[in-house]
Design an enzyme around this catalytic site. Structure first.
Site, PDB file in Angstrom:
ATOM      1  CE  LYS A 112      -4.068  -2.114   2.093  1.00 57.92           C
ATOM      2  NZ  LYS A 112      -5.024  -2.122   3.240  1.00 57.92           N
ATOM      3  CE  LYS A 197      -8.318 -13.429   1.622  1.00 53.08           C
ATOM      4  NZ  LYS A 197      -7.663 -13.001   2.870  1.00 53.08           N
ATOM      5  CE  LYS A 200     -13.403  -7.646   5.793  1.00 52.71           C
ATOM      6  NZ  LYS A 200     -12.158  -8.416   5.793  1.00 52.71           N
TER       7      LYS A 200
END
Length: 347
Positions: A112, A197, A200
């Protein structure tokens, strides 16, 4: 009984991957075989840009879904992380034991941080330090086992390292936890990007099946799943990741074996159709129970209140012991019993 801790971060709507990879095991195994705690770890959702109202909404939804999938508050402890002050209390102590190098090696921070720098920005300090908060989540409860997927194993290793270091420097205070990994479908992949993956936090895209998706939406997403070149239905994670993902999802939903199932189908279409229906049937009781719980919000609030009380009672002795061990002066309320003797001696 061994103690187990697991958490769900409310950064997006919970997915089929969350359910098949973790939550279903919590229901079927962990709450029956362990002194288990399951938390909505809402403090972790603050490490990135967020809408406060959305975090609250997703936290309530996640807590409700934990109950909807079958966690029983009579068998386990279900609570919200921020309702128990001991998590934040212990996190700072562990920051005083962990190192800057350890934090900067954590994969999520590195990825990130690179993305933000490319945009000319910078990540929040909490993104760097949140693995220590995760360690505090685990260590506060004397956790023996942490059921996690492969992508979270690094965080459990950090918790182990910090616990050992603290114990060596300041005296034995923490149980050193270990990671445990569930079996098949431990890592459900994105239906459109089968090498990634099903996360969410992505929160968009036709490759993610959410626990509250309507049946027709589920069918559409599965039927449009990316497969692979060729026509044979073969289970091969490396060469045929799209088909392998569908087979693993189907196996997880039906109790089958992905390799054995690969010999049953002659076409991708038939595999997709059966996988879609299997997912719809697995989600049906969860969605029905979620609807019932949403109609009784007082029940959910009561579960979270009682869960926080139990969690606090479990965590406070360990966290208080850590405060004493590291050299902090006990608060006056903790020394009340000896106050009279001190005053008398002074006289």
């Amino acid at each position: 009984m061994k103690r187990v801790f697991s958490g769900i971060k409310p950064t997006g709507h919970l997915t089929l991957g969350n359910y098949l990879g973790a939550m279903r095991r919590w229901v079927a195994v962990d709450q029956h075989q362990a002194d288990a705690l399951f938390s909505v770890v809402d403090l972790h959702a603050l490490t990135v840009e967020h809408d406060p109202a959305r975090v609250r909404r997703l936290s309530r939804q996640a807590a409700t879904l934990l109950l909807a999938v079958g966690l029983d508050p009579e068998r386990c402890t279900v609570f919200v992380q921020s309702h128990v002050d001991e998590h934040a209390r212990l996190s700072y102590l562990l920051e005083c034991v962990a190192t800057d190098g350890e934090m900067r090696r954590m994969i999520q921070y590195k990825e990130k941080a690179v993305r933000e720098r490319a945009r000319g920005g910078s990540v929040r300090l909490s993104l760097l330090t949140y693995p220590v908060l995760m360690a505090a989540d685990i260590l506060a409860y004397g956790t023996d086992e942490v059921p996690v997927g492969e992508d979270q194993a690094q965080h459990v290793e950090l918790a182990r390292d910090v616990a050992v270091r603290f114990n060596q420097r300041y005296g034995h205070t923490f149980v050193v936890p270990r990671a445990t990994s569930p079996g098949v479908a431990a890592r459900v992949m994105n239906l459109q990007e089968p090498t990634s993956k099903m996360g969410k936090s992505d929160d968009v895209g036709p490759g993610i099946v959410y626990l509250l998706d309507e049946p027709d939406v589920v069918r559409k997403k599965v039927m449009r799943a990316v497969t692979d070149s060729g026509r044979d239905v073969v289970y091969d994670r490396e060469e045929r990741p799209g088909v392998a993902n569908l087979l693993e999802v189907l196996a997880a939903c039906t109790g089958g074996n992905p390799e054995a199932l690969s010999g049953v189908y002659e076409s991708y279409g038939a595999l997709k159709k059966d996988t879609a229906e299997a997912v719809v049937e697995v989600l049906r009781p969860v969605q029905q129970r979620h609807k019932e719980l949403c109609a009784d919000p007082g029940y959910v609030e009561g579960v979270l209140r009682d869960g926080a009380d139990r969690a606090r009672a479990m965590a406070r002795p360990t966290v208080d012991a850590a405060y004493r061990a590291i050299g902090l002066l006990p608060a006056p309320s903790d020394t009340r019993a000896g106050a009279g003797a001190v005053v008398n001696a002074a006289r």
